[in-house]
Design a protein around this motif. Structure first.
Motif, PDB file in Angstrom:
ATOM      1  N   GLU A 112       0.809  -1.628   0.259  1.00 50.83           N
ATOM      2  CA  GLU A 112      -0.108  -0.193   0.331  1.00 50.83           C
ATOM      3  C   GLU A 112       0.875   1.679   0.061  1.00 50.83           C
ATOM      4  O   GLU A 112       0.612   2.452  -0.754  1.00 50.83           O
ATOM      5  CB  GLU A 112      -0.984  -0.196   1.558  1.00 50.83           C
ATOM      6  CG  GLU A 112      -1.960  -1.121   0.774  1.00 50.83           C
ATOM      7  CD  GLU A 112      -2.674  -1.225   2.391  1.00 50.83           C
ATOM      8  OE1 GLU A 112      -4.443  -1.027   2.651  1.00 50.83           O
ATOM      9  OE2 GLU A 112      -2.433  -1.241   3.575  1.00 50.83           O
ATOM     10  N   LEU A 138      -9.189  -6.655   6.378  1.00 53.55           N
ATOM     11  CA  LEU A 138      -8.620  -6.370   4.616  1.00 53.55           C
ATOM     12  C   LEU A 138      -8.199  -5.487   4.509  1.00 53.55           C
ATOM     13  O   LEU A 138      -6.929  -4.081   5.741  1.00 53.55           O
ATOM     14  CB  LEU A 138     -10.249  -5.487   4.216  1.00 53.55           C
ATOM     15  CG  LEU A 138     -10.450  -4.376   5.265  1.00 53.55           C
ATOM     16  CD1 LEU A 138     -10.208  -3.274   4.574  1.00 53.55           C
ATOM     17  CD2 LEU A 138     -12.173  -4.119   5.614  1.00 53.55           C
ATOM     18  N   GLY A 140      -6.066  -2.115   4.496  1.00 55.56           N
ATOM     19  CA  GLY A 140      -7.539  -0.737   5.096  1.00 55.56           C
ATOM     20  C   GLY A 140      -6.468   0.543   4.849  1.00 55.56           C
ATOM     21  O   GLY A 140      -6.298   1.702   5.744  1.00 55.56           O
ATOM     22  N   THR A 144      -7.803  -1.326  -0.789  1.00 53.55           N
ATOM     23  CA  THR A 144      -9.535  -1.424  -1.157  1.00 53.55           C
ATOM     24  C   THR A 144      -8.840  -0.490  -2.565  1.00 53.55           C
ATOM     25  O   THR A 144      -9.935  -0.660  -3.469  1.00 53.55           O
ATOM     26  CB  THR A 144     -10.424  -2.171  -0.856  1.00 53.55           C
ATOM     27  OG1 THR A 144     -11.091  -0.653   0.042  1.00 53.55           O
ATOM     28  CG2 THR A 144     -10.166  -2.959   0.227  1.00 53.55           C
ATOM     29  N   GLN A 145      -8.542   1.180  -2.279  1.00 52.79           N
ATOM     30  CA  GLN A 145      -9.196   2.102  -2.755  1.00 52.79           C
ATOM     31  C   GLN A 145      -7.534   1.851  -4.144  1.00 52.79           C
ATOM     32  O   GLN A 145      -8.641   1.941  -5.452  1.00 52.79           O
ATOM     33  CB  GLN A 145      -9.040   2.819  -2.471  1.00 52.79           C
ATOM     34  CG  GLN A 145     -10.348   2.791  -0.722  1.00 52.79           C
ATOM     35  CD  GLN A 145     -12.055   2.785  -1.701  1.00 52.79           C
ATOM     36  OE1 GLN A 145     -11.768   3.186  -2.813  1.00 52.79           O
ATOM     37  NE2 GLN A 145     -12.378   1.470  -1.440  1.00 52.79           N
ATOM     38  N   CYS A 160      -6.308  -9.313  -3.106  1.00 53.20           N
ATOM     39  CA  CYS A 160      -7.644  -8.918  -2.232  1.00 53.20           C
ATOM     40  C   CYS A 160      -7.928 -10.751  -1.590  1.00 53.20           C
ATOM     41  O   CYS A 160      -8.258 -10.489  -0.364  1.00 53.20           O
ATOM     42  CB  CYS A 160      -8.012  -8.251  -2.305  1.00 53.20           C
ATOM     43  SG  CYS A 160      -7.521  -6.444  -2.707  1.00 53.20           S
ATOM     44  N   GLY A 223     -14.481   6.343  -1.228  1.00 50.60           N
ATOM     45  CA  GLY A 223     -13.579   5.073  -1.043  1.00 50.60           C
ATOM     46  C   GLY A 223     -13.249   5.068  -0.176  1.00 50.60           C
ATOM     47  O   GLY A 223     -13.191   4.047   0.965  1.00 50.60           O
ATOM     48  N   ILE A 224     -11.952   6.128   0.344  1.00 52.40           N
ATOM     49  CA  ILE A 224     -10.851   5.519   1.501  1.00 52.40           C
ATOM     50  C   ILE A 224     -11.800   5.975   3.052  1.00 52.40           C
ATOM     51  O   ILE A 224     -11.365   4.601   3.690  1.00 52.40           O
ATOM     52  CB  ILE A 224     -10.008   6.888   1.502  1.00 52.40           C
ATOM     53  CG1 ILE A 224      -9.179   6.718   0.325  1.00 52.40           C
ATOM     54  CG2 ILE A 224      -9.454   7.344   3.207  1.00 52.40           C
ATOM     55  CD1 ILE A 224      -8.184   6.228   0.831  1.00 52.40           C
ATOM     56  N   GLU A 227     -13.710   2.732   3.845  1.00 52.86           N
ATOM     57  CA  GLU A 227     -12.149   1.681   3.605  1.00 52.86           C
ATOM     58  C   GLU A 227     -11.915   1.712   5.393  1.00 52.86           C
ATOM     59  O   GLU A 227     -12.242   0.078   5.841  1.00 52.86           O
ATOM     60  CB  GLU A 227     -11.624   1.625   2.470  1.00 52.86           C
ATOM     61  CG  GLU A 227     -10.069   0.762   2.834  1.00 52.86           C
ATOM     62  CD  GLU A 227      -9.215   1.025   2.297  1.00 52.86           C
ATOM     63  OE1 GLU A 227      -8.954   0.086   1.358  1.00 52.86           O
ATOM     64  OE2 GLU A 227      -8.329   1.772   2.840  1.00 52.86           O
ATOM     65  N   ARG A 228     -11.601   2.857   5.764  1.00 52.97           N
ATOM     66  CA  ARG A 228     -11.284   2.545   6.955  1.00 52.97           C
ATOM     67  C   ARG A 228     -12.362   2.467   8.070  1.00 52.97           C
ATOM     68  O   ARG A 228     -11.867   1.579   9.344  1.00 52.97           O
ATOM     69  CB  ARG A 228     -11.220   4.096   7.399  1.00 52.97           C
ATOM     70  CG  ARG A 228     -10.326   5.019   8.687  1.00 52.97           C
ATOM     71  CD  ARG A 228      -9.032   3.702   8.208  1.00 52.97           C
ATOM     72  NE  ARG A 228      -8.097   4.124   6.702  1.00 52.97           N
ATOM     73  CZ  ARG A 228      -8.095   5.166   6.174  1.00 52.97           C
ATOM     74  NH1 ARG A 228      -7.536   6.253   6.580  1.00 52.97           N
ATOM     75  NH2 ARG A 228      -7.053   4.966   4.973  1.00 52.97           N
ATOM     76  N   ALA A 230     -14.684   0.182   7.159  1.00 59.83           N
ATOM     77  CA  ALA A 230     -14.604  -0.947   7.374  1.00 59.83           C
ATOM     78  C   ALA A 230     -13.541  -2.184   7.782  1.00 59.83           C
ATOM     79  O   ALA A 230     -13.576  -3.116   8.655  1.00 59.83           O
ATOM     80  CB  ALA A 230     -14.899  -1.816   5.733  1.00 59.83           C
ATOM     81  N   LEU A 231     -12.238  -0.995   7.618  1.00 57.90           N
ATOM     82  CA  LEU A 231     -11.087  -1.658   8.819  1.00 57.90           C
ATOM     83  C   LEU A 231     -11.112  -1.509  10.277  1.00 57.90           C
ATOM     84  O   LEU A 231     -11.341  -2.284  10.963  1.00 57.90           O
ATOM     85  CB  LEU A 231      -9.933  -0.949   8.672  1.00 57.90           C
ATOM     86  CG  LEU A 231      -8.656  -0.968   8.643  1.00 57.90           C
ATOM     87  CD1 LEU A 231      -8.096  -2.863   9.394  1.00 57.90           C
ATOM     88  CD2 LEU A 231      -7.958  -0.056   8.966  1.00 57.90           C
TER      89      LEU A 231
END
Length: 258
Positions: A112, A138, A140, A144-145, A160, A223-224, A227-228, A230-231
């Motif tokens: 990343e 995931l 993070g 994923t973005q 992933c 998206g970030i 994602e954050r 979700a992390l």
């Protein structure tokens, strides 16, 4: 004084930042990322620097996050402390071109970090993977973005969801890296490129970087954010804690899908 986990130097108009946790294969913890951010900001403010190279070691560019530190964190631990956001996002503030010189493993957060750079130069030994699924986690820190934007949805899903590792040649074919060079030439090649770029007009370089990022990242902020969150939610999962503890105990995890 804190341990120098990151080294910073100038090579003409090229700034060189070297990750310096060789025993841990440059695993990325808060201290490393804080020092990396400080080094990046110092080079950003240095009028004599026109481009920046981030390098690791021969065995690993950076072998992911420091699992030992995070294995027992809760959702509120990461949510209240703004985990990742408070130090990883520094690289997005840097307006000068940033080049990743990747040798050996770029795993998880290491991959990343490379993805967050503007150009990725890979040695033949470079290996890229996002194996967080093995810990019921995931990617993070933008994985994923940024990965689907770099290599497309299908290949990003494969990496992933299956923890597939790419060698340097595959990463080059997929568009994850800019070019592949012999291991012995990696740092010289990256610094030569940085010096070449730094010789151009800095305002023009900054404008080009900003323009390309605007085209590439237009929907990235939302998206970030998703994602954050979700992390953070992963830290409320029994499976995530099981995965991390199994990793530390060198055993196969037993997931209960909760």
């Amino acid at each position: 004084m804190p341990e120098a986990l990151v080294r910073r130097e100038a090579r003409g108009r090229a700034g060189l930042i070297t990750l310096n946790r060789p025993k841990q294969l440059n695993a990325l913890n808060d201290a490393v990322m804080d020092q990396l951010g400080a080094a990046l900001l110092a080079l950003e403010e240095d009028a004599g620097i026109g481009a920046i190279v981030i390098a690791g070691g021969t065995k690993a560019f950076a072998a992911g996050a420091d699992i030992d530190v995070m294995a027992d964190w809760s959702f509120m631990d990461v949510y209240q402390t703004n985990f990742i956001t408070r130090n990883w996002e520094t690289i997005r503030q840097i307006r000068k071109p940033v080049i990743a010189a990747v040798s050996g493993y770029a795993m998880g957060g290491g991959c990343e970090l490379a993805l967050a750079c503007d150009i990725v130069i890979a040695a033949g030994s470079a290996r890229f993977a996002l194996p967080e699924i093995k810990l019921a986690m995931l990617p993070g820190a933008g994985g994923t973005q940024r990965l689907p934007r770099a290599i497309g949805k299908a290949k990003a899903m494969d990496m992933c969801l299956s923890a597939r590792m790419l060698d340097a040649a595959e990463a080059d074919r997929y568009g994850l890296v800019s070019r592949v060079v012999p291991d012995a030439e990696l740092l010289d090649h990256a610094l030569t490129l940085a010096s070449q770029i730094a010789a151009f007009s800095l305002p023009a370089l900054m404008a080009i970087k900003e323009s390309i990022n605007r085209a590439w990242e237009s929907p990235l902020s939302e998206g970030i954010l998703f994602e954050r969150r979700a992390l953070y939610e992963r830290f409320a999962s029994d499976d995530a804690h099981e995965g991390m503890h199994a990793f530390l105990e060198k055993r196969t995890p037993t997931f209960h899908h909760r």
